[in-house]
Motif scaffolding. Structure first.
Motif, PDB file in Angstrom:
ATOM      1  N   HIS A 176      14.597 -31.016 -48.294  1.00  0.00           N
ATOM      2  CA  HIS A 176      15.566 -31.246 -49.362  1.00  0.00           C
ATOM      3  C   HIS A 176      16.765 -32.056 -48.871  1.00  0.00           C
ATOM      4  O   HIS A 176      17.378 -32.788 -49.657  1.00  0.00           O
ATOM      5  CB  HIS A 176      16.022 -29.910 -49.953  1.00  0.00           C
ATOM      6  N   ASP A 177      17.095 -31.918 -47.606  1.00  0.00           N
ATOM      7  CA  ASP A 177      18.176 -32.736 -47.055  1.00  0.00           C
ATOM      8  C   ASP A 177      17.767 -34.204 -47.016  1.00  0.00           C
ATOM      9  O   ASP A 177      18.506 -35.085 -47.474  1.00  0.00           O
ATOM     10  CB  ASP A 177      18.525 -32.245 -45.649  1.00  0.00           C
ATOM     11  N   THR A 198      33.372 -28.255 -53.842  1.00  0.00           N
ATOM     12  CA  THR A 198      34.821 -28.110 -53.758  1.00  0.00           C
ATOM     13  C   THR A 198      35.394 -28.080 -55.171  1.00  0.00           C
ATOM     14  O   THR A 198      34.670 -28.214 -56.162  1.00  0.00           O
ATOM     15  CB  THR A 198      35.445 -29.276 -52.978  1.00  0.00           C
ATOM     16  N   ARG A 199      36.685 -27.940 -55.242  1.00  0.00           N
ATOM     17  CA  ARG A 199      37.335 -27.887 -56.549  1.00  0.00           C
ATOM     18  C   ARG A 199      37.080 -29.160 -57.351  1.00  0.00           C
ATOM     19  O   ARG A 199      36.966 -29.127 -58.578  1.00  0.00           O
ATOM     20  CB  ARG A 199      38.843 -27.689 -56.369  1.00  0.00           C
ATOM     21  N   ASN A 200      36.937 -30.285 -56.659  1.00  0.00           N
ATOM     22  CA  ASN A 200      36.782 -31.570 -57.338  1.00  0.00           C
ATOM     23  C   ASN A 200      35.365 -32.134 -57.312  1.00  0.00           C
ATOM     24  O   ASN A 200      35.130 -33.233 -57.814  1.00  0.00           O
ATOM     25  CB  ASN A 200      37.734 -32.599 -56.704  1.00  0.00           C
ATOM     26  N   ASN A 201      34.437 -31.400 -56.719  1.00  0.00           N
ATOM     27  CA  ASN A 201      33.086 -31.955 -56.591  1.00  0.00           C
ATOM     28  C   ASN A 201      32.030 -30.854 -56.539  1.00  0.00           C
ATOM     29  O   ASN A 201      32.165 -29.878 -55.791  1.00  0.00           O
ATOM     30  CB  ASN A 201      32.993 -32.798 -55.307  1.00  0.00           C
ATOM     31  N   GLN A 202      30.974 -31.029 -57.323  1.00  0.00           N
ATOM     32  CA  GLN A 202      29.814 -30.148 -57.245  1.00  0.00           C
ATOM     33  C   GLN A 202      28.807 -30.757 -56.276  1.00  0.00           C
ATOM     34  O   GLN A 202      28.377 -31.898 -56.458  1.00  0.00           O
ATOM     35  CB  GLN A 202      29.177 -29.964 -58.624  1.00  0.00           C
ATOM     36  N   ALA A 203      28.423 -30.006 -55.273  1.00  0.00           N
ATOM     37  CA  ALA A 203      27.561 -30.505 -54.217  1.00  0.00           C
ATOM     38  C   ALA A 203      26.082 -30.287 -54.524  1.00  0.00           C
ATOM     39  O   ALA A 203      25.717 -29.549 -55.437  1.00  0.00           O
ATOM     40  CB  ALA A 203      27.919 -29.831 -52.894  1.00  0.00           C
ATOM     41  N   GLU A 204      25.226 -30.932 -53.728  1.00  0.00           N
ATOM     42  CA  GLU A 204      23.762 -30.804 -53.870  1.00  0.00           C
ATOM     43  C   GLU A 204      23.314 -29.351 -53.880  1.00  0.00           C
ATOM     44  O   GLU A 204      22.380 -28.963 -54.589  1.00  0.00           O
ATOM     45  CB  GLU A 204      23.057 -31.508 -52.705  1.00  0.00           C
ATOM     46  N   LYS A 205      23.957 -28.558 -53.066  1.00  0.00           N
ATOM     47  CA  LYS A 205      23.578 -27.159 -52.905  1.00  0.00           C
ATOM     48  C   LYS A 205      23.528 -26.419 -54.239  1.00  0.00           C
ATOM     49  O   LYS A 205      22.757 -25.467 -54.412  1.00  0.00           O
ATOM     50  CB  LYS A 205      24.567 -26.475 -51.956  1.00  0.00           C
ATOM     51  N   ASP A 206      24.339 -26.864 -55.204  1.00  0.00           N
ATOM     52  CA  ASP A 206      24.420 -26.172 -56.493  1.00  0.00           C
ATOM     53  C   ASP A 206      23.531 -26.782 -57.569  1.00  0.00           C
ATOM     54  O   ASP A 206      23.567 -26.350 -58.722  1.00  0.00           O
ATOM     55  CB  ASP A 206      25.874 -26.140 -56.978  1.00  0.00           C
ATOM     56  N   ALA A 207      22.734 -27.785 -57.208  1.00  0.00           N
ATOM     57  CA  ALA A 207      21.762 -28.342 -58.158  1.00  0.00           C
ATOM     58  C   ALA A 207      20.634 -27.330 -58.354  1.00  0.00           C
ATOM     59  O   ALA A 207      20.264 -26.599 -57.430  1.00  0.00           O
ATOM     60  CB  ALA A 207      21.200 -29.656 -57.637  1.00  0.00           C
ATOM     61  N   PHE A 208      20.067 -27.305 -59.552  1.00  0.00           N
ATOM     62  CA  PHE A 208      19.052 -26.299 -59.879  1.00  0.00           C
ATOM     63  C   PHE A 208      17.916 -26.246 -58.855  1.00  0.00           C
ATOM     64  O   PHE A 208      17.518 -25.153 -58.430  1.00  0.00           O
ATOM     65  CB  PHE A 208      18.490 -26.544 -61.286  1.00  0.00           C
ATOM     66  N   PRO A 209      17.355 -27.396 -58.410  1.00  0.00           N
ATOM     67  CA  PRO A 209      16.249 -27.314 -57.449  1.00  0.00           C
ATOM     68  C   PRO A 209      16.646 -26.698 -56.106  1.00  0.00           C
ATOM     69  O   PRO A 209      15.778 -26.277 -55.342  1.00  0.00           O
ATOM     70  CB  PRO A 209      15.835 -28.783 -57.257  1.00  0.00           C
ATOM     71  N   ASN A 210      17.959 -26.652 -55.835  1.00  0.00           N
ATOM     72  CA  ASN A 210      18.423 -26.138 -54.547  1.00  0.00           C
ATOM     73  C   ASN A 210      18.961 -24.713 -54.608  1.00  0.00           C
ATOM     74  O   ASN A 210      19.331 -24.143 -53.575  1.00  0.00           O
ATOM     75  CB  ASN A 210      19.512 -27.057 -53.974  1.00  0.00           C
ATOM     76  N   LEU A 211      18.990 -24.136 -55.794  1.00  0.00           N
ATOM     77  CA  LEU A 211      19.549 -22.798 -55.919  1.00  0.00           C
ATOM     78  C   LEU A 211      18.722 -21.750 -55.186  1.00  0.00           C
ATOM     79  O   LEU A 211      19.238 -20.689 -54.815  1.00  0.00           O
ATOM     80  CB  LEU A 211      19.684 -22.419 -57.404  1.00  0.00           C
ATOM     81  N   SER A 212      17.445 -22.047 -54.975  1.00  0.00           N
ATOM     82  CA  SER A 212      16.579 -21.096 -54.274  1.00  0.00           C
ATOM     83  C   SER A 212      16.495 -21.370 -52.769  1.00  0.00           C
ATOM     84  O   SER A 212      15.756 -20.686 -52.050  1.00  0.00           O
ATOM     85  CB  SER A 212      15.168 -21.127 -54.876  1.00  0.00           C
ATOM     86  N   LEU A 213      17.235 -22.362 -52.280  1.00  0.00           N
ATOM     87  CA  LEU A 213      17.231 -22.649 -50.846  1.00  0.00           C
ATOM     88  C   LEU A 213      17.837 -21.477 -50.071  1.00  0.00           C
ATOM     89  O   LEU A 213      18.811 -20.861 -50.508  1.00  0.00           O
ATOM     90  CB  LEU A 213      18.023 -23.919 -50.543  1.00  0.00           C
ATOM     91  N   ARG A 214      17.243 -21.206 -48.917  1.00  0.00           N
ATOM     92  CA  ARG A 214      17.761 -20.161 -48.030  1.00  0.00           C
ATOM     93  C   ARG A 214      17.793 -20.685 -46.599  1.00  0.00           C
ATOM     94  O   ARG A 214      17.220 -21.718 -46.308  1.00  0.00           O
ATOM     95  CB  ARG A 214      16.876 -18.906 -48.091  1.00  0.00           C
TER      96      ARG A 214
END
Length: 329
Positions: free
Chosen positions: A71-72, A87-103
């Motif tokens: 995924h990286d 961050t307060r001003n940016n939503q990162a890849e980590k919070d995209a739906f396909p990445n929500l299940s990453l561990r």
């Protein structure tokens, strides 16, 4: 220094015509095996020690750590952007739906902390992700390959880019090939790296459309074995969001080639697995792994992992070496 004729030709071609991105990148990407031999000679051993301790008590993290590298690399390249927090001003890849299940983020952090103690500010988070993926695979009796290192960490991570670039379990063969070609990866890389599904689990909602409502008419996916559908329906209800199913039933903690047997029997869990039978080249590879006792899968997997690990890397003075993997310096 005088440029050799072959290098001069590559540079001229990259400047004059449009080539697959990786062809131009390969000459100056700056990756090599043993990149840290002088600056942090124990780096790889430290990462391996961390991984061995983790895998000894939590082998189920092997597949997520392999997936984390994948995924990286598919979003902005193998430069650690998947590790960055929003961050307060940016939503990162980590919070995209396909990445929500990453561990496995905490495992990378643990390895980074250990490496930082030995060699502060030297080893990138992106390289640790690549090394961890290899060491996790080996711990599950999978292949060993020499990991090229020298990546630097990116400073940008955007949620929308993950949504656009990451292959989906719902993709058909045409879409899969397009996505992989965009990253400079081949048909063979696609079918080989799909073999990583021999380890790990999946939530039901990644494939329940195949079981209950494939075309919107309450039907099932005809490319999925009907007997297997019944077994999966026993485990997963239509609205199940939490149940985990083994991707390679019976050996999901062992890295082997059994995945290809499942695909050949139309029992690949995802549409993207079944899609490998829809292209003559990928189908030939699947069948070869099923019918030949002496498999080249392990060797092929290592080669394709090295190729994937070169995608859009940052080297030299580009990017940075993060102090903490979840935030820029």
């Amino acid at each position: 220094m005088q440029m050799t004729s072959s290098k001069f030709l590559v540079v001229m071609l990259c400047q004059l015509i449009v080539l697959p991105f990786l062809f131009c990148l390969a000459e100056g990407q700056g990756l090599k095996v043993g990149f840290y031999d002088k600056t942090c000679p124990n780096a790889e051993a430290i990462v391996k020690e961390t991984m061995d301790r983790v895998m000894a008590v939590a082998p189920s993290l092997g597949a997520p750590l392999l997936r984390l590298h994948f995924h990286d690399c598919f979003v902005r390249g193998c430069e650690g952007s998947v590790l960055l927090n929003s961050t307060r001003n940016n939503q990162a890849e980590k919070d995209a739906f396909p990445n929500l299940s990453l561990r496995g983020f905490q495992v990378i952090d643990r390895a980074k902390l250990a490496v930082e103690k030995a060699c502060p500010g030297v080893v990138s988070c992106a390289d640790i992700v690549a090394l961890a993926a290899r060491d996790a695979t080996v711990a599950l009796k999978g292949p060993y390959w020499q990991v090229e290192t020298g990546r630097r960490d990116g400073r940008v991570s955007m949620i929308d880019e993950a949504l656009v670039n990451l292959p989906s379990s719902l993709d058909n063969i045409t879409t899969l090939l397009q996505r992989w070609h965009q990253k400079g990866l081949s048909r063979k890389d696609l079918v080989v790296l799909s073999g990583g599904h021999t380890i790990g689990t999946s939530h039901c909602n990644a494939f329940t459309n195949r079981l209950y409502n494939f075309t919107g008419k309450g039907d099932t996916d005809p490319s999925l074995d009907s007997n297997y559908i019944v077994k999966l329906q026993e485990k997963c209800k239509a609205d199940d969001q939490t149940t985990l199913v083994e991707m390679d039933p019976g050996s999901f903690k062992t890295f082997d080639k059994h995945y290809y047997t499942l695909v050949s029997k139309r029992r690949g869990l995802f549409q993207s697995d079944s899609a490998l039978l829809d292209d003559p080249n990928t189908r030939t590879y699947v069948n070869h792994q099923v019918h030949h006792l002496k498999s080249n899968f392990f060797e092929d997997f290592g080669v394709s992992m090295v190729r994937m690990g070169r995608v859009q890397v940052l080297t030299g003075n580009a990017g940075e070496i993060r102090k903490v993997c979840s935030m820029v310096n």
